[in-house]
Design a protein around this motif. Sequence first.
Motif, PDB file in Angstrom:
ATOM      1  N   ASP A   1      45.356  -7.233 134.405  1.00 45.73           N
ATOM      2  CA  ASP A   1      46.090  -5.992 134.135  1.00 45.73           C
ATOM      3  C   ASP A   1      45.778  -5.404 132.766  1.00 45.73           C
ATOM      4  N   GLN A   2      44.857  -6.042 132.034  1.00 46.70           N
ATOM      5  CA  GLN A   2      44.445  -5.468 130.748  1.00 46.70           C
ATOM      6  C   GLN A   2      43.390  -4.378 130.917  1.00 46.70           C
ATOM      7  N   ILE A   3      42.798  -4.275 132.109  1.00 40.81           N
ATOM      8  CA  ILE A   3      41.803  -3.213 132.325  1.00 40.81           C
ATOM      9  C   ILE A   3      42.473  -1.855 132.206  1.00 40.81           C
ATOM     10  N   TYR A   4      41.924  -1.018 131.346  1.00 42.09           N
ATOM     11  CA  TYR A   4      42.469   0.330 131.158  1.00 42.09           C
ATOM     12  C   TYR A   4      41.536   1.381 131.752  1.00 42.09           C
ATOM     13  N   SER A   5      40.226   1.117 131.676  1.00 43.24           N
ATOM     14  CA  SER A   5      39.230   2.025 132.248  1.00 43.24           C
ATOM     15  C   SER A   5      38.022   1.219 132.683  1.00 43.24           C
TER      16      SER A   5
ATOM     17  N   SER B   1      42.870 -13.727 122.409  1.00 41.83           N
ATOM     18  CA  SER B   1      43.154 -12.312 122.196  1.00 41.83           C
ATOM     19  C   SER B   1      42.438 -11.468 123.245  1.00 41.83           C
ATOM     20  N   GLU B   2      42.847 -10.200 123.351  1.00 37.42           N
ATOM     21  CA  GLU B   2      42.225  -9.302 124.327  1.00 37.42           C
ATOM     22  C   GLU B   2      40.754  -9.078 124.003  1.00 37.42           C
ATOM     23  N   CYS B   3      40.448  -8.967 122.714  1.00 41.76           N
ATOM     24  CA  CYS B   3      39.055  -8.781 122.316  1.00 41.76           C
ATOM     25  C   CYS B   3      38.227 -10.004 122.698  1.00 41.76           C
ATOM     26  N   GLU B   4      38.788 -11.190 122.504  1.00 38.84           N
ATOM     27  CA  GLU B   4      38.093 -12.418 122.876  1.00 38.84           C
ATOM     28  C   GLU B   4      37.887 -12.500 124.382  1.00 38.84           C
ATOM     29  N   LYS B   5      38.877 -12.040 125.130  1.00 41.77           N
ATOM     30  CA  LYS B   5      38.743 -12.018 126.587  1.00 41.77           C
ATOM     31  C   LYS B   5      37.613 -11.091 127.022  1.00 41.77           C
TER      32      LYS B   5
ATOM     33  N   LEU C   1      36.837  -1.534 123.663  1.00 40.15           N
ATOM     34  CA  LEU C   1      35.874  -0.874 124.539  1.00 40.15           C
ATOM     35  C   LEU C   1      34.521  -1.568 124.447  1.00 40.15           C
ATOM     36  N   ALA C   2      33.852  -1.656 125.591  1.00 42.27           N
ATOM     37  CA  ALA C   2      32.480  -2.165 125.626  1.00 42.27           C
ATOM     38  C   ALA C   2      31.646  -1.222 126.478  1.00 42.27           C
ATOM     39  N   LEU C   3      30.467  -0.873 125.982  1.00 39.26           N
ATOM     40  CA  LEU C   3      29.500  -0.080 126.740  1.00 39.26           C
ATOM     41  C   LEU C   3      28.358  -1.012 127.122  1.00 39.26           C
ATOM     42  N   LEU C   4      28.204  -1.247 128.416  1.00 38.71           N
ATOM     43  CA  LEU C   4      27.251  -2.238 128.918  1.00 38.71           C
ATOM     44  C   LEU C   4      26.183  -1.569 129.764  1.00 38.71           C
ATOM     45  N   ALA C   5      24.945  -2.024 129.632  1.00 41.27           N
ATOM     46  CA  ALA C   5      23.823  -1.468 130.389  1.00 41.27           C
ATOM     47  C   ALA C   5      23.388  -2.459 131.467  1.00 41.27           C
ATOM     48  N   CYS C   6      23.060  -1.917 132.651  1.00 35.36           N
ATOM     49  CA  CYS C   6      22.630  -2.736 133.788  1.00 35.36           C
ATOM     50  C   CYS C   6      21.389  -2.119 134.429  1.00 35.36           C
ATOM     51  N   ASN C   7      20.635  -2.956 135.137  1.00 34.59           N
ATOM     52  CA  ASN C   7      19.440  -2.479 135.832  1.00 34.59           C
ATOM     53  C   ASN C   7      19.722  -2.026 137.254  1.00 34.59           C
ATOM     54  N   LYS C   8      20.745  -2.605 137.899  1.00 37.22           N
ATOM     55  CA  LYS C   8      21.008  -2.340 139.306  1.00 37.22           C
ATOM     56  C   LYS C   8      22.468  -1.957 139.526  1.00 37.22           C
ATOM     57  N   PHE C   9      22.695  -1.102 140.534  1.00 35.30           N
ATOM     58  CA  PHE C   9      24.065  -0.722 140.855  1.00 35.30           C
ATOM     59  C   PHE C   9      24.836  -1.914 141.413  1.00 35.30           C
ATOM     60  N   GLU C  10      24.120  -2.835 142.068  1.00 39.30           N
ATOM     61  CA  GLU C  10      24.770  -4.043 142.576  1.00 39.30           C
ATOM     62  C   GLU C  10      25.386  -4.842 141.429  1.00 39.30           C
TER      63      GLU C  10
ATOM     64  N   GLU D   1      37.141  -0.725 129.283  1.00 37.74           N
ATOM     65  CA  GLU D   1      38.145  -0.636 128.223  1.00 37.74           C
ATOM     66  C   GLU D   1      39.373  -1.439 128.623  1.00 37.74           C
ATOM     67  N   THR D   2      39.867  -2.238 127.693  1.00 37.41           N
ATOM     68  CA  THR D   2      41.107  -2.970 127.906  1.00 37.41           C
ATOM     69  C   THR D   2      42.168  -2.435 126.955  1.00 37.41           C
ATOM     70  N   ALA D   3      43.429  -2.587 127.350  1.00 35.98           N
ATOM     71  CA  ALA D   3      44.508  -2.080 126.502  1.00 35.98           C
ATOM     72  C   ALA D   3      45.815  -2.787 126.847  1.00 35.98           C
ATOM     73  N   SER D   4      46.640  -2.978 125.836  1.00 27.75           N
ATOM     74  CA  SER D   4      47.979  -3.538 126.042  1.00 27.75           C
ATOM     75  C   SER D   4      48.771  -3.372 124.752  1.00 27.75           C
ATOM     76  N   ASN D   5      50.033  -3.721 124.803  1.00 28.58           N
ATOM     77  CA  ASN D   5      50.882  -3.751 123.617  1.00 28.58           C
ATOM     78  C   ASN D   5      51.287  -5.176 123.267  1.00 28.58           C
ATOM     79  N   VAL D   6      50.602  -6.149 123.862  1.00 29.56           N
ATOM     80  CA  VAL D   6      50.921  -7.549 123.616  1.00 29.56           C
ATOM     81  C   VAL D   6      50.419  -7.942 122.236  1.00 29.56           C
ATOM     82  N   GLU D   7      51.280  -8.541 121.447  1.00 30.86           N
ATOM     83  CA  GLU D   7      50.891  -8.979 120.109  1.00 30.86           C
ATOM     84  C   GLU D   7      50.095 -10.277 120.196  1.00 30.86           C
TER      85      GLU D   7
END
Length: 243
Positions: free
Chosen positions: A118-122, A169-173, A94-103, A156-162
Amino acid sequence: MALDLGAKGTCMIGGNLATNAGGINFIKLNSLHANTIGLKAVLADGTILDNMTSLRKDNTGYDLKHLFIGAEGTLGVITEAALLCPPLLKNKNLALLACNKFEHVIDLLKSAKTTLGDQIYSFEVMDRESVRVVLDNISVAKFPFDRLHPFYVLVETASNVEEKEGRQSECEKLFSYIEKHDDKIIDGVIPQDEKQTQQIWFVREEIANASIAEGYCLKYDVSLRSDHYYKVVHETREFINNH
């Protein structure tokens, strides 16, 4: 379960179907229309409509169940349902990111679809006012920023790929995705443990309850193109301020 939402502790499956609830994993697992393979409902005159099946592909007759999903009980009361249950994904980041503009939020969404695939979970968005309402009215809420920013994105990304040697890795991505948009992201947090992850999601899920504590609260689901979505916020605030 293909549906995950803030009211999961009190809501019922029949109500979720009747309102066509989306939930935070919609971007990965799709809608209840896509995940409902069978349904039984009782009509106003007592007639039982039996459209129950456990077959994902069924070409026989009319597919009437979709009329009841999102009808809010106006056509009948849903009493049974058969839902697809995807595998539980264990490797989450999971990453919580802050932005200044909706664009910039829209740019992050478009990029997430191509970069993370397809790793996007949320992919959830909160504005400053939503976060403020939670922090002001829910005493146990904790937020990992010293000051409030105009917009926040939860990716948030998620998978069952080892993880395998030689493959990113997914975290690196996820880190690569964040670095790619350092011109649009003004601050960010990667949770250090499950407790901090839950604290971040708690703020997102308590927006509705905190809004009720703030005062009057009218909740509606709206469907708009993503690039037009935040315009309704400005127009609603302008209308309220003028009346």
